[in-house]
Design a protein around this motif. Sequence first.
Motif, PDB file in Angstrom:
ATOM      1  N   ILE A 145      59.404  62.346   1.257  1.00 26.59           N
ATOM      2  CA  ILE A 145      60.840  62.502   0.957  1.00 26.59           C
ATOM      3  C   ILE A 145      61.445  61.155   0.544  1.00 26.59           C
ATOM      4  N   LYS A 146      62.156  61.164  -0.557  1.00 24.95           N
ATOM      5  CA  LYS A 146      62.873  59.982  -1.045  1.00 24.95           C
ATOM      6  C   LYS A 146      64.370  60.338  -1.192  1.00 24.95           C
ATOM      7  N   THR A 147      65.186  59.329  -1.048  1.00 21.25           N
ATOM      8  CA  THR A 147      66.636  59.561  -1.191  1.00 21.25           C
ATOM      9  C   THR A 147      67.231  58.570  -2.182  1.00 21.25           C
ATOM     10  N   ILE A 148      68.330  58.961  -2.751  1.00 20.59           N
ATOM     11  CA  ILE A 148      69.157  58.074  -3.577  1.00 20.59           C
ATOM     12  C   ILE A 148      70.610  58.395  -3.248  1.00 20.59           C
ATOM     13  N   SER A 149      71.420  57.368  -3.076  1.00 25.09           N
ATOM     14  CA  SER A 149      72.779  57.561  -2.551  1.00 25.09           C
ATOM     15  C   SER A 149      73.828  57.159  -3.574  1.00 25.09           C
ATOM     16  N   ASP A 150      74.936  57.889  -3.490  1.00 22.38           N
ATOM     17  CA  ASP A 150      76.159  57.499  -4.190  1.00 22.38           C
ATOM     18  C   ASP A 150      77.246  57.413  -3.124  1.00 22.38           C
ATOM     19  N   SER A 151      78.495  57.223  -3.539  1.00 20.46           N
ATOM     20  CA  SER A 151      79.549  57.038  -2.545  1.00 20.46           C
ATOM     21  C   SER A 151      79.844  58.304  -1.748  1.00 20.46           C
ATOM     22  N   ARG A 152      79.658  59.479  -2.358  1.00 20.65           N
ATOM     23  CA  ARG A 152      79.956  60.731  -1.669  1.00 20.65           C
ATOM     24  C   ARG A 152      78.809  61.741  -1.734  1.00 20.65           C
ATOM     25  N   GLU A 153      77.652  61.316  -2.223  1.00 16.16           N
ATOM     26  CA  GLU A 153      76.515  62.209  -2.350  1.00 16.16           C
ATOM     27  C   GLU A 153      75.224  61.491  -1.958  1.00 16.16           C
ATOM     28  N   ILE A 154      74.265  62.296  -1.485  1.00 18.53           N
ATOM     29  CA  ILE A 154      72.907  61.806  -1.248  1.00 18.53           C
ATOM     30  C   ILE A 154      71.949  62.794  -1.898  1.00 18.53           C
ATOM     31  N   GLY A 155      71.104  62.276  -2.765  1.00 19.51           N
ATOM     32  CA  GLY A 155      70.123  63.114  -3.419  1.00 19.51           C
ATOM     33  C   GLY A 155      68.754  62.991  -2.764  1.00 19.51           C
ATOM     34  N   PHE A 156      67.998  64.108  -2.715  1.00 27.20           N
ATOM     35  CA  PHE A 156      66.686  64.147  -2.059  1.00 27.20           C
ATOM     36  C   PHE A 156      65.625  64.585  -3.060  1.00 27.20           C
ATOM     37  N   GLU A 157      64.417  64.039  -2.874  1.00 28.95           N
ATOM     38  CA  GLU A 157      63.241  64.469  -3.622  1.00 28.95           C
ATOM     39  C   GLU A 157      62.057  64.505  -2.657  1.00 28.95           C
ATOM     40  N   TRP A 158      61.193  65.540  -2.750  1.00 29.30           N
ATOM     41  CA  TRP A 158      60.018  65.645  -1.883  1.00 29.30           C
ATOM     42  C   TRP A 158      58.821  66.118  -2.709  1.00 29.30           C
ATOM     43  N   ALA A 159      57.684  65.999  -2.092  1.00 29.63           N
ATOM     44  CA  ALA A 159      56.453  66.420  -2.769  1.00 29.63           C
ATOM     45  C   ALA A 159      56.426  67.930  -2.920  1.00 29.63           C
ATOM     46  N   SER A 160      55.917  68.383  -4.030  1.00 27.98           N
ATOM     47  CA  SER A 160      55.916  69.816  -4.317  1.00 27.98           C
ATOM     48  C   SER A 160      54.976  70.586  -3.393  1.00 27.98           C
ATOM     49  N   LEU A 161      55.457  71.748  -2.926  1.00 28.79           N
ATOM     50  CA  LEU A 161      54.654  72.686  -2.129  1.00 28.79           C
ATOM     51  C   LEU A 161      54.585  74.043  -2.830  1.00 28.79           C
ATOM     52  N   GLY A 162      54.797  74.023  -4.116  1.00 23.55           N
ATOM     53  CA  GLY A 162      54.897  75.274  -4.856  1.00 23.55           C
ATOM     54  C   GLY A 162      53.613  76.065  -4.921  1.00 23.55           C
ATOM     55  N   ASP A 163      52.458  75.442  -4.621  1.00 22.39           N
ATOM     56  CA  ASP A 163      51.195  76.184  -4.673  1.00 22.39           C
ATOM     57  C   ASP A 163      51.030  77.143  -3.504  1.00 22.39           C
ATOM     58  N   ASP A 164      51.843  76.944  -2.454  1.00 21.86           N
ATOM     59  CA  ASP A 164      51.730  77.806  -1.265  1.00 21.86           C
ATOM     60  C   ASP A 164      52.651  79.005  -1.450  1.00 21.86           C
ATOM     61  N   GLU A 165      52.027  80.165  -1.674  1.00 21.10           N
ATOM     62  CA  GLU A 165      52.810  81.361  -1.978  1.00 21.10           C
ATOM     63  C   GLU A 165      53.593  81.891  -0.789  1.00 21.10           C
ATOM     64  N   ARG A 166      53.307  81.397   0.401  1.00 22.84           N
ATOM     65  CA  ARG A 166      54.069  81.844   1.582  1.00 22.84           C
ATOM     66  C   ARG A 166      55.503  81.287   1.558  1.00 22.84           C
ATOM     67  N   ILE A 167      55.683  80.167   0.933  1.00 26.27           N
ATOM     68  CA  ILE A 167      56.973  79.476   0.979  1.00 26.27           C
ATOM     69  C   ILE A 167      57.989  80.179   0.076  1.00 26.27           C
ATOM     70  N   ALA A 168      59.178  80.441   0.647  1.00 26.47           N
ATOM     71  CA  ALA A 168      60.275  81.046  -0.124  1.00 26.47           C
ATOM     72  C   ALA A 168      61.295  80.000  -0.558  1.00 26.47           C
ATOM     73  N   GLY A 169      61.343  78.866   0.145  1.00 23.06           N
ATOM     74  CA  GLY A 169      62.312  77.833  -0.190  1.00 23.06           C
ATOM     75  C   GLY A 169      62.347  76.742   0.856  1.00 23.06           C
ATOM     76  N   TYR A 170      63.443  76.001   0.864  1.00 23.85           N
ATOM     77  CA  TYR A 170      63.562  74.845   1.759  1.00 23.85           C
ATOM     78  C   TYR A 170      64.960  74.833   2.375  1.00 23.85           C
ATOM     79  N   SER A 171      65.026  74.412   3.646  1.00 25.81           N
ATOM     80  CA  SER A 171      66.294  74.268   4.364  1.00 25.81           C
ATOM     81  C   SER A 171      66.521  72.799   4.671  1.00 25.81           C
ATOM     82  N   ILE A 172      67.736  72.352   4.435  1.00 19.96           N
ATOM     83  CA  ILE A 172      68.089  70.935   4.677  1.00 19.96           C
ATOM     84  C   ILE A 172      69.065  70.894   5.834  1.00 19.96           C
TER      85      ILE A 172
END
Length: 403
Positions: A39-66
């Motif tokens: 997980i990586k982050t980048i910040s602004d004054s009122r926002e924080i953006g997130f990026e993570w490694a892809s898990l799209g190959d796992d068909e069990r996964i429906a999405g992500y909760s933050i």
Amino acid sequence: MKKRLQSTLITLFLTFLSGCATLNSPQQQDPNLPVPSGIKTISDSREIGFEWASLGDDERIAGYSIYRLEPNKGGYSLVGKVEDRFATHFVDSGLKPDSDYSYEIRSYSKNSVSAPSKQVSAHTRAMIESVPFAEAIQGLPERVKLIWRPHPDMAVNGYEIQRADGEDKKYSRIASLKGRLNAEFIDSSVKSNQTYYYIIYAQTSKGLSKPSNPLKATTKPLPLPIRAISASKDEPKKITLKWQSTPFDDFSHFNIYRSSAKFLPYTLHDTSKTNTYTDLETSNDATRYYQVSVVDKDGLESQKVEVIGHTLAAPKAPKSLAAEPTATGIALSWGAVAGAKKYKIYKKSADFDGLLAEVSGTTYVDTRLAPDSSFTYNVVAVDNYGLESSKSDSLKIKTNAEF
């Protein structure tokens, strides 16, 4: 109407539940579900953006909760969901500038959720500073001028102006200006001789900057009103106004307003450069209502001061007009009129119609008579100013054939 209201309320309620459902996440934890990592982050004054490694190959996964740490709530709270297993980005917005935040991210399937990721911390950037220089120009007529140096940050795309109208300093937005190079704002929604406070914010696509230092300005006061005004009440066919005023450098003129009746509105009648004004009237015994104000070179007008004037009444018409034959003609007499300087006698006959004579007393003998003729007389009183009364009642006389 009642059914429509009930339908609307049901719709709103279902919409609310639907909105809440989008932030619901399975509660049962499945240790076999992969945990987001890298997980990586980048910040602004009122926002924080997130990026993570892809898990799209796992068909069990429906999405992500933050989840975000909420110390006042005693733990992590769900703040967002990404409903696609191929997604690898999320932005948490509406945050406070220059603040610390902690997060966990979980993957989820249809019925369960993974273990939490490692805690990720991020710090929002501080708001940019406001404009480097700003000044409020005071003493202007019914306006305040703000000037500032354009913001050096190229991300600035405009400015927001907020104003407080009193010592309570309750600021509210009064203007938004587009363009970084804008450097002036004139507030014309102000009153004379009032103090106002201003704050300038630089505007970016991410929000507002820090506030500028408060700017204070007082508008130009109205001219002082006139005083000791008087209006004549005994002049013929005119009313003279006189007043006193305080001299000042940018004096322009006095406004004279007039009304012919107490219940009628005043209208601007004339102007004057001096402390006197003569209103020429054609009516006798007329009452006029006046208001006088001071106007400066900027058009600011003082409070109006009222006064009532009156023109001189004409003499009353002579009464008791009488006639008595004499050896030489007809002797006319009438009652004296107060204020009369002279009297005019009018005569009408078959061969004459007009002014017969002017006398200072209350008698006159008409010797220009013809036998067997009719004559009509009227008398008018005239005062020292030449004001004439209405004509007296007519007196009609007929001479006999032997006159």
